[in-house]
Design a protein around this motif. Structure first.
Motif, PDB file in Angstrom:
ATOM      1  N   LEU A 107       0.907  -0.886  -0.134  1.00 15.99           N
ATOM      2  CA  LEU A 107       0.118  -0.007   0.045  1.00 15.99           C
ATOM      3  C   LEU A 107       0.995   1.401  -0.072  1.00 15.99           C
ATOM      4  O   LEU A 107       0.912   1.973  -0.096  1.00 15.99           O
ATOM      5  CB  LEU A 107      -0.730  -0.169   1.516  1.00 15.99           C
ATOM      6  CG  LEU A 107      -1.852  -1.589   1.183  1.00 15.99           C
ATOM      7  CD1 LEU A 107      -2.961  -1.035   2.229  1.00 15.99           C
ATOM      8  CD2 LEU A 107      -2.797  -1.084   0.226  1.00 15.99           C
ATOM      9  N   GLY A 108       2.136   1.233   0.650  1.00 19.59           N
ATOM     10  CA  GLY A 108       3.045   2.502   0.661  1.00 19.59           C
ATOM     11  C   GLY A 108       3.326   2.496  -0.866  1.00 19.59           C
ATOM     12  O   GLY A 108       3.671   3.909  -1.026  1.00 19.59           O
ATOM     13  N   ALA A 109       3.324   1.812  -1.719  1.00 17.49           N
ATOM     14  CA  ALA A 109       3.631   1.679  -3.261  1.00 17.49           C
ATOM     15  C   ALA A 109       2.347   3.241  -3.662  1.00 17.49           C
ATOM     16  O   ALA A 109       2.629   3.557  -4.352  1.00 17.49           O
ATOM     17  CB  ALA A 109       4.193   0.532  -3.937  1.00 17.49           C
ATOM     18  N   LEU A 110       1.359   2.169  -3.732  1.00 16.82           N
ATOM     19  CA  LEU A 110      -0.152   2.276  -4.213  1.00 16.82           C
ATOM     20  C   LEU A 110       0.025   4.059  -3.190  1.00 16.82           C
ATOM     21  O   LEU A 110       0.354   4.917  -4.239  1.00 16.82           O
ATOM     22  CB  LEU A 110      -0.933   1.959  -3.747  1.00 16.82           C
ATOM     23  CG  LEU A 110      -2.432   2.075  -4.275  1.00 16.82           C
ATOM     24  CD1 LEU A 110      -2.120   2.505  -6.081  1.00 16.82           C
ATOM     25  CD2 LEU A 110      -3.500   1.120  -3.706  1.00 16.82           C
ATOM     26  N   VAL A 111      -0.082   4.264  -2.435  1.00 16.63           N
ATOM     27  CA  VAL A 111       0.228   5.582  -2.199  1.00 16.63           C
ATOM     28  C   VAL A 111       1.154   6.385  -2.417  1.00 16.63           C
ATOM     29  O   VAL A 111       0.782   7.560  -3.005  1.00 16.63           O
ATOM     30  CB  VAL A 111       0.676   6.008  -0.567  1.00 16.63           C
ATOM     31  CG1 VAL A 111       0.657   7.055   0.437  1.00 16.63           C
ATOM     32  CG2 VAL A 111      -1.108   5.103   0.086  1.00 16.63           C
ATOM     33  N   ALA A 112       2.554   6.008  -3.333  1.00 17.42           N
ATOM     34  CA  ALA A 112       3.860   7.038  -3.620  1.00 17.42           C
ATOM     35  C   ALA A 112       2.845   7.591  -4.857  1.00 17.42           C
ATOM     36  O   ALA A 112       2.886   8.274  -5.170  1.00 17.42           O
ATOM     37  CB  ALA A 112       4.752   5.894  -3.241  1.00 17.42           C
ATOM     38  N   GLN A 113       2.053   6.517  -5.687  1.00 18.82           N
ATOM     39  CA  GLN A 113       1.900   6.166  -6.926  1.00 18.82           C
ATOM     40  C   GLN A 113       0.283   7.722  -7.628  1.00 18.82           C
ATOM     41  O   GLN A 113       0.315   8.357  -8.285  1.00 18.82           O
ATOM     42  CB  GLN A 113       1.753   4.747  -7.410  1.00 18.82           C
ATOM     43  CG  GLN A 113       2.678   4.305  -8.112  1.00 18.82           C
ATOM     44  CD  GLN A 113       2.412   3.156  -8.312  1.00 18.82           C
ATOM     45  OE1 GLN A 113       0.985   2.521  -8.982  1.00 18.82           O
ATOM     46  NE2 GLN A 113       3.460   1.851  -8.245  1.00 18.82           N
ATOM     47  N   ARG A 122      -0.937   9.438  -4.441  1.00 15.81           N
ATOM     48  CA  ARG A 122      -1.416  10.395  -3.949  1.00 15.81           C
ATOM     49  C   ARG A 122      -2.660   9.911  -2.646  1.00 15.81           C
ATOM     50  O   ARG A 122      -3.123  10.919  -3.059  1.00 15.81           O
ATOM     51  CB  ARG A 122      -1.191  11.873  -3.749  1.00 15.81           C
ATOM     52  CG  ARG A 122       0.134  11.763  -5.178  1.00 15.81           C
ATOM     53  CD  ARG A 122       1.573  11.835  -3.663  1.00 15.81           C
ATOM     54  NE  ARG A 122       2.650  12.134  -4.432  1.00 15.81           N
ATOM     55  CZ  ARG A 122       4.024  11.834  -3.774  1.00 15.81           C
ATOM     56  NH1 ARG A 122       3.885  11.767  -2.564  1.00 15.81           N
ATOM     57  NH2 ARG A 122       4.981  12.055  -4.557  1.00 15.81           N
ATOM     58  N   ILE A 123      -3.124   9.461  -2.953  1.00 22.97           N
ATOM     59  CA  ILE A 123      -4.598   8.956  -1.893  1.00 22.97           C
ATOM     60  C   ILE A 123      -4.138   8.931  -0.644  1.00 22.97           C
ATOM     61  O   ILE A 123      -2.832   8.303   0.429  1.00 22.97           O
ATOM     62  CB  ILE A 123      -5.419   7.732  -2.399  1.00 22.97           C
ATOM     63  CG1 ILE A 123      -4.253   6.569  -2.304  1.00 22.97           C
ATOM     64  CG2 ILE A 123      -5.235   8.277  -3.978  1.00 22.97           C
ATOM     65  CD1 ILE A 123      -5.433   5.533  -2.888  1.00 22.97           C
ATOM     66  N   GLU A 124      -5.427   8.851   0.769  1.00 25.14           N
ATOM     67  CA  GLU A 124      -5.721   8.664   1.981  1.00 25.14           C
ATOM     68  C   GLU A 124      -5.844   6.932   2.092  1.00 25.14           C
ATOM     69  O   GLU A 124      -7.098   7.045   1.457  1.00 25.14           O
ATOM     70  CB  GLU A 124      -6.614   9.809   2.496  1.00 25.14           C
ATOM     71  CG  GLU A 124      -6.634   9.396   3.698  1.00 25.14           C
ATOM     72  CD  GLU A 124      -7.488  10.141   4.269  1.00 25.14           C
ATOM     73  OE1 GLU A 124      -7.791   9.817   5.706  1.00 25.14           O
ATOM     74  OE2 GLU A 124      -8.078  10.939   3.976  1.00 25.14           O
ATOM     75  N   VAL A 125      -4.851   6.283   2.429  1.00 29.83           N
ATOM     76  CA  VAL A 125      -5.515   4.724   2.537  1.00 29.83           C
ATOM     77  C   VAL A 125      -5.283   5.088   4.922  1.00 29.83           C
ATOM     78  O   VAL A 125      -4.927   4.685   5.686  1.00 29.83           O
ATOM     79  CB  VAL A 125      -3.982   4.063   2.471  1.00 29.83           C
ATOM     80  CG1 VAL A 125      -4.252   3.006   2.680  1.00 29.83           C
ATOM     81  CG2 VAL A 125      -4.102   4.289   0.962  1.00 29.83           C
TER      82      VAL A 125
END
Length: 435
Positions: A342-348, A350-353
């Motif tokens: 999920l950290g990689a997904l947030v970096a791509q 820019r969403i709140e998880v």
């Protein structure tokens, strides 16, 4: 054989007293050195006595046995001859010993029984017995001493009687004083027991009062702590509510602005005016496409479109996803793999998880390093992760896009009713794998 025994018995009974005493002494001494099997039964109990005590106590039994039991006499004579070898050999061989005591010689001859033993006994009987002559002066002196001793004894007896009377009187006085002392001690003990009981009762009352005061103090301290906690919580809640209201308003405003901007780009709205020159040209218009998406929930394209919504909040049912993706891995490994992806997904994007794990699955303190931008929550004791997910959805302002990832139908239905969009765990797993 009968004549020999009769003669021996007659000679034995006529032994002079000194010879008889010496015979008993020699035989008693030899008795202690003989084996128990060689000692006649009546004499065995005397064998362990001391020589002097043995000769004195066994005389009445030892004399008749020496007279009648030739075998025992010979054994005793053998032991006596070993003790007195020179004189014994001379007597046994009939050699005269002029310097020897006739009584000693007669006693040895009686035990050894040489041929002339009766002559030795008769010779000892002829020895004159010296009779002491009375000394008149000595008798007188002894009589005077006896009278004096009797007088002194009488005087001593009288003094002792007086001392005994005095001691009896003193004993009576001491007994009376002892009884009085015992009575006083008994009274003092009763008084001491009473005072001890009163002191113990007073101590109990003091302890009870102290315990009551301590209980009240604990209650007051607990109440003070509770009030302080309530006051702090109230102040903190008020500040958090103000901050949360501002945040919710700002999020809603940003959502509306970005949604409007995205809608304008998607619809390609002209900068102004409703009627354009091309609108005047006649022709058939296509039918309008249905509103919304018709793709299934696990469609990767749908997942990307939802993540592209402005200010979207992605809420994930943690164990629902990890146990679907990595069912054979330990729980701590599942958690770390999910938050890392999920950290990689947030970096791509820019969403709140926010990832929610069930606290009931924990067996101890959690060691987890979530990357930046990934919020991790564990449900508190007595609360399941599903309820925490619903609370997160309720906490968002109306109108903000919320996507809940869970295969649990109950979670999906309840969050849809609250205004969120639900996706299956497989859609997130596919998106993570593609990344």
């Amino acid at each position: 054989m009968t004549e020999t025994g009769t003669a021996a018995s007659s000679a034995a009974t006529s032994l002079p007293e000194p010879v008889r005493q010496r015979v008993l002494a020699l035989a008693a001494h030899a008795l202690g050195q003989l084996p128990a099997s060689d000692i006649p039964a009546p004499l065995r109990r005397f064998a362990s006595f001391a020589p002097a005590k043995r000769a004195k106590l066994s005389a009445s039994v030892l004399g008749p046995i020496l007279e009648t039991d030739d075998h025992f006499r010979r054994l005793a004579a053998f032991q006596v001859r070993r003790e007195h070898p020179e004189l014994g050999d001379a007597v046994a061989e009939g050699v005269p010993v002029p310097a020897a005591d006739p009584v000693e010689v007669a006693a040895l001859a009686y035990l050894l029984r040489p041929d002339d033993w009766e002559q030795h006994v008769a010779a000892a009987a002829q020895v004159p017995v010296e009779s002491p002559r009375a000394d008149d002066e000595a008798v007188t002196r002894l009589s005077d001493q006896l009278d004096q001793a009797r007088t002194e004894t009488r005087q001593v007896r009288e003094r002792l009687r007086e001392q005994v009377n005095e001691l009896k009187a003193e004993n009576v006085t001491l007994r009376r004083k002892l009884n009085e002392a015992r009575q006083r001690i008994s009274g003092l003990q009763s008084d001491l027991e009473l005072r001890t009981t009163e002191a113990e009762t007073a101590d109990e009352r003091v302890d009870a009062a102290r315990a009551e005061v301590e209980r009240e103090l604990r209650k007051l301290r607990a109440r003070i702590t509770e009030l302080e906690a309530l006051d702090y919580a109230a102040r903190r809640t008020a500040g958090q509510e103000r901050e949360m209201a501002s945040t919710r308003t700002r999020l809603l405003l940003d959502t509306l602005l970005e949604a409007a901007s995205g809608l304008r780009r998607e619809l390609a709205l002209p900068p102004g005016g409703d009627l354009r020159p091309a609108d005047t040209v006649a022709g058939m218009e296509p039918e309008a496409a249905p509103m919304g998406r018709t793709a299934p929930d696990d469609d990767p394209a749908l997942f990307d479109e939802l993540l592209a919504l402005p200010q979207v909040h992605l809420i994930i049912d943690g164990y629902n996803v990890t146990k679907t993706a990595w069912p054979n891995s330990p729980l701590h490994s599942q958690r770390q793999r999910l938050v890392t992806a999920l950290g990689a997904l947030v970096a791509q994007r820019r969403i709140e998880v926010t990832v929610v794990f069930d606290g009931a699955e924990l067996s101890g303190p959690v060691q987890l390093n979530p990357p930046r931008g990934v919020r991790v929550r564990f449900s508190p004791a007595g609360v399941i992760a599903d309820e925490v997910i619903r609370q997160l959805v309720r906490a968002e302002p109306p109108g903000r896009p919320i996507v809940v990832v869970s295969t649990d139908r109950e979670v999906a239905e309840s969050t849809i009713k609250l205004g969120a969009r639900s996706l299956s765990a497989t859609s997130l797993i596919s998106r993570i794998a593609r990344a």
